[in-house]
Design an enzyme around this catalytic site. Structure first.
Site, PDB file in Angstrom:
ATOM      1  N   THR A  40       0.839  -1.204   0.000  1.00 19.42           N
ATOM      2  CA  THR A  40       0.000   0.000   0.000  1.00 19.42           C
ATOM      3  C   THR A  40       0.875   1.255   0.000  1.00 19.42           C
ATOM      4  OG1 THR A  40      -1.654  -1.222   1.231  1.00 19.42           O
ATOM      5  CG2 THR A  40      -1.872   1.178   1.234  1.00 19.42           C
ATOM      6  N   GLU A  84      -2.305  -1.605  14.161  1.00 19.88           N
ATOM      7  CA  GLU A  84      -2.807  -1.635  12.779  1.00 19.88           C
ATOM      8  C   GLU A  84      -4.239  -2.158  12.741  1.00 19.88           C
ATOM      9  OE1 GLU A  84      -0.611  -4.286  10.196  1.00 19.88           O
ATOM     10  OE2 GLU A  84      -2.002  -3.994   8.528  1.00 19.88           O
TER      11      GLU A  84
HETATM   12  C1  LIG Z   1      -4.900  -4.096  -1.426  1.00 15.06           C
HETATM   13  C2  LIG Z   1      -3.917  -4.774  -0.556  1.00 15.06           C
HETATM   14  C3  LIG Z   1      -3.019  -4.020   0.175  1.00 15.06           C
HETATM   15  C4  LIG Z   1      -2.060  -4.644   0.961  1.00 15.06           C
HETATM   16  N1  LIG Z   1      -1.120  -3.883   1.600  1.00 15.06           N
HETATM   17  C5  LIG Z   1      -0.042  -4.497   2.154  1.00 15.06           C
HETATM   18  C6  LIG Z   1       1.047  -3.722   2.642  1.00 15.06           C
HETATM   19  O1  LIG Z   1       1.035  -2.488   2.607  1.00 15.06           O
HETATM   20  N2  LIG Z   1       2.126  -4.374   3.137  1.00 15.06           N
HETATM   21  C7  LIG Z   1       2.177  -5.731   3.197  1.00 15.06           C
HETATM   22  O2  LIG Z   1       3.194  -6.243   3.641  1.00 15.06           O
HETATM   23  N3  LIG Z   1       1.145  -6.496   2.777  1.00 15.06           N
HETATM   24  C8  LIG Z   1       0.050  -5.912   2.240  1.00 15.06           C
HETATM   25  N4  LIG Z   1      -0.998  -6.667   1.760  1.00 15.06           N
HETATM   26  C9  LIG Z   1      -0.940  -8.122   1.871  1.00 15.06           C
HETATM   27  C10 LIG Z   1      -1.954  -8.668   2.858  1.00 15.06           C
HETATM   28  O3  LIG Z   1      -1.508  -8.451   4.156  1.00 15.06           O
HETATM   29  C11 LIG Z   1      -2.132 -10.154   2.524  1.00 15.06           C
HETATM   30  O4  LIG Z   1      -2.924 -10.225   1.351  1.00 15.06           O
HETATM   31  C12 LIG Z   1      -2.763 -10.920   3.642  1.00 15.06           C
HETATM   32  O5  LIG Z   1      -1.856 -11.059   4.685  1.00 15.06           O
HETATM   33  C13 LIG Z   1      -3.221 -12.311   3.212  1.00 15.06           C
HETATM   34  O6  LIG Z   1      -2.192 -12.957   2.539  1.00 15.06           O
HETATM   35  P1  LIG Z   1      -2.453 -13.685   1.128  1.00 15.06           P
HETATM   36  O7  LIG Z   1      -3.272 -12.764   0.295  1.00 15.06           O
HETATM   37  O8  LIG Z   1      -1.158 -14.118   0.564  1.00 15.06           O
HETATM   38  O9  LIG Z   1      -3.350 -14.896   1.469  1.00 15.06           O
HETATM   39  P2  LIG Z   1      -2.838 -16.378   1.923  1.00 15.06           P
HETATM   40  O10 LIG Z   1      -1.889 -16.252   3.055  1.00 15.06           O
HETATM   41  O11 LIG Z   1      -2.364 -17.112   0.722  1.00 15.06           O
HETATM   42  O12 LIG Z   1      -4.203 -16.962   2.397  1.00 15.06           O
HETATM   43  C14 LIG Z   1      -5.307 -17.215   1.485  1.00 15.06           C
HETATM   44  C15 LIG Z   1      -6.590 -17.405   2.272  1.00 15.06           C
HETATM   45  O13 LIG Z   1      -6.449 -18.552   3.098  1.00 15.06           O
HETATM   46  C16 LIG Z   1      -6.757 -18.273   4.423  1.00 15.06           C
HETATM   47  N5  LIG Z   1      -5.807 -18.913   5.329  1.00 15.06           N
HETATM   48  C17 LIG Z   1      -4.450 -18.778   5.323  1.00 15.06           C
HETATM   49  N6  LIG Z   1      -3.914 -19.489   6.324  1.00 15.06           N
HETATM   50  C18 LIG Z   1      -4.938 -20.082   6.971  1.00 15.06           C
HETATM   51  C19 LIG Z   1      -5.019 -20.924   8.119  1.00 15.06           C
HETATM   52  N7  LIG Z   1      -3.939 -21.291   8.801  1.00 15.06           N
HETATM   53  N8  LIG Z   1      -6.240 -21.350   8.522  1.00 15.06           N
HETATM   54  C20 LIG Z   1      -7.377 -20.958   7.842  1.00 15.06           C
HETATM   55  N9  LIG Z   1      -7.345 -20.167   6.757  1.00 15.06           N
HETATM   56  C21 LIG Z   1      -6.156 -19.710   6.339  1.00 15.06           C
HETATM   57  C22 LIG Z   1      -6.616 -16.765   4.593  1.00 15.06           C
HETATM   58  O14 LIG Z   1      -7.573 -16.304   5.515  1.00 15.06           O
HETATM   59  C23 LIG Z   1      -6.889 -16.225   3.204  1.00 15.06           C
HETATM   60  O15 LIG Z   1      -8.246 -15.835   3.111  1.00 15.06           O
HETATM   61  C24 LIG Z   1      -2.020  -6.057   1.038  1.00 15.06           C
HETATM   62  C25 LIG Z   1      -2.960  -6.816   0.339  1.00 15.06           C
HETATM   63  C26 LIG Z   1      -3.888  -6.199  -0.469  1.00 15.06           C
HETATM   64  C27 LIG Z   1      -4.859  -7.055  -1.233  1.00 15.06           C
END
Ligand SMILES: Cc1cc2nc3c(=O)[nH]c(=O)nc-3n(C[C@H](O)[C@H](O)[C@H](O)COP(=O)(O)OP(=O)(O)OC[C@H]3O[C@@H](n4cnc5c(N)ncnc54)[C@H](O)[C@@H]3O)c2cc1C
Ligand code: HEM
Length: 509
Positions: free
Chosen positions: A278, A355
């Site tokens: 972001t 946060e």
């Molecule tokens: C618009 C946007 C802005 C962002 N900004 C930032 C930023 O500024 N800095 C930064 O570092 N990151 C940022 N992010 C990243 C954000 O923090 C991650 O998308 C988030 O942590 C989820 O990671 P992932 O999308 O890789 O999902 P994954 O980790 O791949 O997970 C996929 C899905 O599976 C579920 N899941 C995962 N593990 C488990 C479990 N153990 N048990 C049950 N369910 C589970 C999760 O709930 C999720 O819905 C941003 C993301 C977006 C989309």
């Protein structure tokens, strides 16, 4: 042009296409030059030529339309007063539940005169910036340096990071001393910024900074802090947090970006990619999680050779500056370590509670603003000859939305009170669970509110401009809150695991 007064009889005489007046809420508008330009076409206006068009107008337009096209107003009807309340910038809404309870005349154990003063002053500043914020959001462009600096001048950047020495010595809006600023003041600041109703732009201005500035403030060397914090809080430079990668979002430990020391030990060489950062598109500084020899470390990387950013298109505005970031052989001085080498996980974890709490405040106000719009819409929209609010099923939807909102808001206020009265260590020990569970609950409530609000607004809820704009924004963007900063599944799980840590060994049914 000076405004005249007319009788209704006089207005009636201006009822042809070339000479067309209408009355909206006791004001007279000359539509002659506008009728062919009218976005809704000439036909609806012609039908009401010379007549009172108040109900027809409010069934189809937001009142901002009248502000924008005020140039067509030529006068008022003699001896009549407007019946529609116009929003005065800086004022409080009178619609039930449109403000949190302390601002609706209820007693509160939490808020003092100082909070009321801050809200009044911040609302004025935020209202004065709202139109500009919307223009950036709609155009999907970078929040300008001028905008950031206006935020900085009013301390609207520094106040997003919580109470602390960074505010000491400052006089904040409303004459509040920086030393007196607490988490309830901060909650107010987040809520007021949320009133812009431009989720993507908000994140572009505040989102990246809220999660990254504390890493420098709390873990940077004095020299680093001295250089970076004043320029970021003044809005002259921008900072973001780069943890997530295509390979690792929830599972931070699996990040692959590396930082290897140079032979002379004076620098790290950083290589890797970061996803969804972001504010990354225009950040000057990146607070980056990297793998070092024996674990994760946090490094402050300055934009320069080897750093590239490109926009990732998401469901919200490109004004958020969501970036894909590439680091290729980037040389970073060891002095830019945030915290200790290999102990970066502590830095990552340290800001999670704040946060997530910031996200609670933003989510709660987003629901509140949508509920206000639903109330107004249900009161003014006529369907089958009745107002929507006259239908029990619509009242039921409002009841569900309001009761969910007020219960989450009360929980958020309770958590905020704990934050004000607990040491950092006590907060870390006791609040991670409740904040995670509250975040999980809040985003489920957002889901329900977005859903019910869509049904109340009908087609307008899925139309970007016009009456349903705020509802459309919520239904398109609430998932950001449900995924960012710890997804719902992770929050729910964390909350219960934290509770289990304190579960008494001997407890049995
Ligand atoms: C618009 C946007 C802005 C962002 N900004 C930032 C930023 O500024 N800095 C930064 O570092 N990151 C940022 N992010 C990243 C954000 O923090 C991650 O998308 C988030 O942590 C989820 O990671 P992932 O999308 O890789 O999902 P994954 O980790 O791949 O997970 C996929 C899905 O599976 C579920 N899941 C995962 N593990 C488990 C479990 N153990 N048990 C049950 N369910 C589970 C999760 O709930 C999720 O819905 C941003 C993301 C977006 C989309
Ligand atoms: C001062 C008077 C008026 C002004 C400045 C005005 C302006 C506008 C604007 C800017 C829009 C586009 C709004 C949007 O997308 O939300 C619009 C739409 C429209 N207007 Fe007006 N208008 C006026 C009066 C009226 C009146 C009296 C009628 C009669 C009923 C009318 C009927 C409509 C209709 C049917 C639409 C389309 C709404 C939709 O897409 O849902 N307007 N008008």
């Amino acid at each position: 042009m000076s405004l005249k007064t007319f009788t209704r009889e006089e207005v009636k005489r201006h009822a042809s296409e070339d000479d067309l007046w209408i009355i909206i809420d006791s004001s007279v508008y000359d539509m002659s030059r506008f009728v062919d330009l009218h976005p809704g076409g000439a036909f609806p206006i012609l039908e009401l030529a010379g007549k009172d068009a108040t109900d027809a107008f409010y069934g189809l337009h937001r009142q901002e339309v009248l502000v924008k096209y005020n140039r067509y107003k030529i006068g008022t009807i003699a001896d009549e007063k407007p019946q529609v309340d116009f929003y005065e910038p800086g004022s409080l809404s009178k619609v039930p539940y449109a403000e949190s309870s302390a601002w609706m005349g209820f007693k509160s154990p939490y808020f003092t005169d100082s909070h009321f003063k801050l809200r009044a002053a911040v609302r004025k500043v935020c209202d004065s910036l709202a139109a500009e914020a919307r223009e950036f959001e709609d155009a999907g462009i970078k929040p300008s340096d001028e905008f950031m600096q206006k935020m900085g001048e009013n301390h609207l950047l520094a106040m997003n990071i919580g109470p602390g020495p960074h505010l000491h010595g400052m006089v904040l809006p409303g004459g509040i001393k920086g030393e007196d600023f607490d988490y309830f003041h901060e909650m107010i600041v987040h809520e007021e910024i949320g009133r812009w109703k431009v989720r993507g732009f908000d994140d572009g201005v505040i989102g990246g900074m809220v999660i990254s500035a504390p890493t420098v403030l709390n873990f940077g060397s004095p020299a680093l802090k001295k250089k970076i914090i004043p320029e970021v809080f003044a809005g002259r430079k921008r900072i973001c947090l780069a943890i997530s990668e295509p390979y690792a979002g929830s599972d931070v430990a699996r990040i692959r970006t590396t930082a290897k020391r140079t032979a002379d030990g004076k620098h790290f060489i950083v290589n890797g990619v970061k996803k969804w950062i972001t504010g990354g598109c225009w950040a000057d500084y990146f607070s980056v999680a990297v793998q070092t020899e024996k674990g994760i470390s946090m490094l402050l990387v300055e934009r320069g050779e080897g750093v590239e950013t490109k926009l990732i298109k998401t469901s919200y505005s490109p004004s958020a500056g969501t970036a894909y970031v590439t680091f290729e052989n980037v040389l970073v001085p060891v002095e830019n370590l945030l915290g200790k080498e290999n102990k970066g996980f502590l830095v990552v974890l340290s800001n999670f509670n704040h946060e997530r709490w910031v996200m609670l405040t933003g989510s709660s106000i987003a629901c509140r603003l949508v509920i206000e719009e639903c109330f107004k819409w249900a009161n003014q929209r006529l369907v089958f000859g009745k107002r929507l609010i006259d239908q029990p099923v619509i009242r039921n939807k409002l009841a569900k939305m309001i009761s969910s909102l007020e219960s989450i808001h009360a929980w958020i206020e309770n958590i905020t009170f704990q934050m004000n009265n607990m040491s950092y260590d006590e907060q870390s020990d006791k609040l991670a669970g409740p904040i995670a569970l509250c975040k999980y609950h809040v985003t489920r409530v957002m889901h329900d509110v977005a859903d019910e609000a869509c049904q109340i607004f009908g087609g307008r809820a899925i139309t970007k401009t016009g009456m349903g704009r705020t509802v459309e924004t919520l239904q398109r963007t609430y998932k950001f809150s449900a995924i960012l900063g710890g997804s719902e599944e992770i929050m729910a799980d964390l909350g219960v695991r934290q509770a289990m840590k304190k579960f008494p060994d001997g407890a049995r049914l």
